[in-house]
Design a protein around this motif. Structure first.
Motif, mmCIF file in Angstrom:
data_model
loop_
_atom_site.group_PDB
_atom_site.id
_atom_site.type_symbol
_atom_site.label_atom_id
_atom_site.label_comp_id
_atom_site.label_asym_id
_atom_site.label_seq_id
_atom_site.Cartn_x
_atom_site.Cartn_y
_atom_site.Cartn_z
ATOM 1 N N GLN A 25 31.598 18.391 25.410
ATOM 2 C CA GLN A 25 31.679 17.973 26.811
ATOM 3 C C GLN A 25 30.285 17.823 27.419
ATOM 4 O O GLN A 25 30.007 16.884 28.169
ATOM 5 N N ASN A 44 44.183 18.822 28.541
ATOM 6 C CA ASN A 44 43.348 17.902 29.316
ATOM 7 C C ASN A 44 44.143 17.038 30.295
ATOM 8 O O ASN A 44 43.600 16.546 31.286
ATOM 9 N N ASP A 46 28.633 14.503 28.927
ATOM 10 C CA ASP A 46 28.096 14.484 30.296
ATOM 11 C C ASP A 46 26.677 13.915 30.335
ATOM 12 O O ASP A 46 26.299 13.182 31.253
#
Length: 303
Positions: free
Chosen positions: A295, A89, A299
């Motif tokens: 993720q 990341n 989001d």
């Protein structure tokens, strides 16, 4: 969260592959320090080993060491894959927007070393429990542990805290080699599959295909270290906790080459693939999918 997702993914894979781990451990201990043809073969191949263990030790015998196996997978792979995810990341493994083979290999190895040190005590116990069997099909040294907690307590009582990390000299190269091979080929294979546009970029088939490619590389690179690791963990020790068969990683490696030949380092190769192959595919696939779901959840929260 990266550590938790990685640990759960590895545990999910372990539930299915633990019987193969039992078979692999037995085949790697068979004929220890004996030349080919000079010992009784209890396990002729993976399928015969499955049948023999199931027949003599019962179906429960195929799930020996499941508890320490799950604990090991959660902590070792939680730390290993979680560390790698953090490194990934940060963008470290990419050079000019592309996956760097050298950087992924280094990142995978470093993550593997940390994971190996953390998980070594339960891997020691797992090996002891999985090698335990009825005397008629016993291979390697036979410990008499009643379970994971009993084993950890007994080893600590006899040899102290350092006794729990006995065999870690083999665990570190084993996991670092396997981890670097696994994670570097997985990242590169994912990128290749996406570039070839075989599947849609976000398809679960991308991770599954990359896991299959990675598993082949892992088995060939890791098996010699895996066999040495199993031998060191399972060998009998004296009252001081020192191994009675091997002094350490290099000594075990050289003695095996001398007594069992080069192929001795690849004992149980078929079992290794049937165990490591599906585990690599399942754990990497689940890890990738869980990270994508996490993720997507994040989001949605930010919208």
């Amino acid at each position: 969260m990266d550590f938790l997702l990685s640990g759960f993914a590895a545990c999910g894979a372990c539930l299915f592959t633990n019987p193969l781990e039992v078979v692999k451990t037995r085949m790697q201990l068979q004929g220890e320090l004996k030349s080919r043809g000079s010992y009784q073969v209890y396990y002729r191949n993976v399928f015969h080993a499955f049948y023999t263990i199931g027949k003599v030790d019962g179906l429960a015998g195929l799930q020996k060491g499941l508890a320490p196996g799950l604990v090991y997978q959660f902590f070792m792979n939680g730390v290993r894959l979680g560390s790698y995810a953090i490194i990934e990341n940060t963008g470290y493994i990419h050079t000019n927007g592309r996956v760097s083979a050298a950087k992924t290999t280094l990142a995978g190895a470093l993550a593997g070393v940390v994971g190996a040190v953390v998980g070594s005590p339960v891997y020691l116990v797992k090996t002891h429990l999985q090698s335990q069997s009825s005397s008629s099909i016993a291979v390697g040294h036979q410990y008499k542990h009643k379970g994971m907690i009993h084993a950890l307590a007994a080893i600590y009582k006899q040899h102290g805290i350092l006794g729990l990390w006995r065999g870690s000299s083999a665990a570190v190269p084993r996991v670092s080699v396997g981890s670097s091979a696994q994670l570097s080929t997985f990242s590169s294979s994912k990128e290749l599959v996406i570039d070839l546009q075989v599947f849609p970029k976000d398809s679960w088939l991308v991770a599954l295909t990359a896991g299959m490619i990675s598993s082949l590389v892992v088995v060939m690179a890791m098996t010699p270290f895996d066999v040495v690791s199993t031998r060191l963990y399972n060998q009998p020790v004296d009252h001081l906790g020192k191994g009675q068969l091997y002094k350490g990683f290099a000594d075990c490696f050289s003695k095996m080459l001398k007594k069992e030949g080069f192929m001795g380092l690849y004992k149980g190769l078929g079992a290794s693939y049937f165990r490591i192959g599906p585990h690599t595919i399942l754990s990497l696939f689940l890890w990738d999918e869980l990270r994508k779901l996490h993720q997507q959840f994040r989001d949605k929260e930010t919208v």
